[in-house]
Scaffold this active site. Structure first.
Site, mmCIF file in Angstrom:
data_model
loop_
_atom_site.group_PDB
_atom_site.id
_atom_site.type_symbol
_atom_site.label_atom_id
_atom_site.label_comp_id
_atom_site.label_asym_id
_atom_site.label_seq_id
_atom_site.Cartn_x
_atom_site.Cartn_y
_atom_site.Cartn_z
ATOM 1 N N GLY A 173 46.305 37.386 34.413
ATOM 2 C CA GLY A 173 45.574 38.341 35.240
ATOM 3 C C GLY A 173 44.087 38.051 35.232
ATOM 4 C CG ASP A 174 41.598 38.741 32.023
ATOM 5 O OD1 ASP A 174 40.804 39.483 32.628
ATOM 6 O OD2 ASP A 174 42.259 39.109 31.047
ATOM 7 C CG LEU A 175 43.230 32.901 31.672
ATOM 8 C CD1 LEU A 175 44.132 32.009 30.841
ATOM 9 C CD2 LEU A 175 41.779 32.713 31.251
#
Length: 388
Positions: free
Chosen positions: A172-174
């Site tokens: 979700g971040d990367l």
């Protein structure tokens, strides 16, 4: 020379998504100035550590390598003016605050654009920015777990009879961070052609929907709601993980030629004759999976891969210790040693997967100490008190 060595990035981000985005730019040669809140990025004190004297932990080191650090309180008028001075000479500003936070500092995109019309301003948020599409979710906090849940990742991840599962890495971040870096590069290209800066916005929820593109088209085409299938694939078979004598292997033998080669290695040519087409194999996938599983269970993983190598795509399921021992990984410079301040040794972090023949990335510099580069960045702006 590096691809982005004429680009300066002011990085207001912290934790994972934003720092990973600006790390990608730093690896490509950009001068990334990490503007840190008083006390520094929240993950500076996060473990693991090599020694009790470490200046920061592995989490911070991994995604902040090659950057310069400047500690600033953006609610302070002097620091705010210093920041605006830096904006005048910057190419990119990246932030991952909640929507409205920069407006609270009186440092919104529109304010910064007045100082520097060519500025590329990028934000990473859970639910995007109202400038690019206003919704009721904006302003809500979001983390990787939230994005994976809302975007459909968890519903299609895990065993069929088990609960929804998050993917191990913080995708979700990367993935959002990677898309943001792509957007920044596109905006820089546009600026080089027109002299015009712009706003770049990527949302974690949006990015997870993009990553789950297969579920989207499946639902549109069939009306069905895809759910968990373990390690299998909805339209390809065999395409799965199988237990070996000493671990697991994955086998991707869905092509007719691969299927025939797999049956030959199993000494089961009868299966290739009886199930020659993709539709046949998909219809009988459960019984065929059991046949393959019975075969793999009797052999070590390396033996299975040796028998299939060159004819059937396959691989052992590795842990990180296996990755460290893989000669391929070393040859590709995917493990990089950097200095660990406070410890009398180097540590290993992941290298850059972006390979360029003429301007290769250089991810070998450590992460900065807090406020380490104040004097060189502010120059004449630094007051005597700042030098203490």
């Amino acid at each position: 020379m590096q691809a982005l060595d004429d680009v300066r990035v002011l990085d207001l981000t912290q934790v994972l998504a934003g720092p990973y985005c600006t790390m990608l730019l730093s690896d490509l040669g950009a001068d990334v100035v990490k503007i840190e809140r008083p006390g520094g990025d929240l993950i500076r004190p996060n473990p693991p550590f090599v020694s009790d004297d470490d200046a920061y932990g592995g989490y911070f080191q991994s995604v902040n390598r090659g950057k310069r650090s400047l500690e600033m309180d953006l609610t302070d008028e002097t620091d705010r003016e210093d920041f605006l001075g830096l904006v005048e000479d910057a190419d990119v500003v990246v932030e991952n605050f909640r929507a409205g936070t920069m407006e609270g500092f009186d440092l919104a995109y529109e304010t910064l654009r007045e100082r520097n019309p060519e500025l590329v301003y990028a934000s990473i948020r859970g639910f995007g920015d109202p400038r690019t599409g206003e919704t009721h979710r904006q302003g809500q906090p979001s983390f990787d777990l939230i994005a994976q849940a809302l975007g459909g990742v968890m519903e299609i991840t895990g065993q069929e009879d088990g609960p929804p599962s998050k993917v191990g890495p913080g995708i979700g971040d990367l993935f959002t961070a990677t898309l943001n870096a792509v957007g920044i590069l596109a905006a820089l290209r546009h600026r080089d052609r027109t002299g015009e800066g712009q706003y770049v916005d990527t949302a974690m929820y949006d990015a997870m929907i993009s990553m789950c593109e297969r579920a989207v088209y499946q639902h549109s085409y069939t009306g069905e709601v895809p759910t968990r299938r373990g390690n299998s694939h909805p339209t390809l078979f065999p395409y799965n993980a199988f237990e070996a004598e000493d671990g697991y292997v994955v086998v991707a033998a869905f092509g007719d030629n691969h299927w025939r080669a797999l049956c030959e290695a199993m000494d089961r040519p009868d299966l290739a004759v009886e199930y020659p087409a993709t539709a046949d194999r998909l219809e009988n996938r459960e019984s065929l999976r059991a046949e393959i599983a019975d075969w793999t269970a009797t052999l070590p993983a390396d033996d299975i891969c040796d028998r299939l190598e060159g004819s059937v795509p396959c691989a052992p399921v590795q842990d990180v210790a296996d990755v460290f021992e893989d000669d391929h990984v070393r040859a590709r410079d995917m493990l990089v040693e950097v200095e660990q301040p406070g410890a009398d040794e180097e540590v290993t972090i992941a290298g850059s997967p972006i390979k360029l023949s003429e301007t290769p990335p250089k991810p070998g510099e450590r992460a900065p100490l807090l406020d380490e580069h104040r004097e060189e960045l502010l120059g004449e702006r630094a007051s005597p008190a700042d030098d203490d």
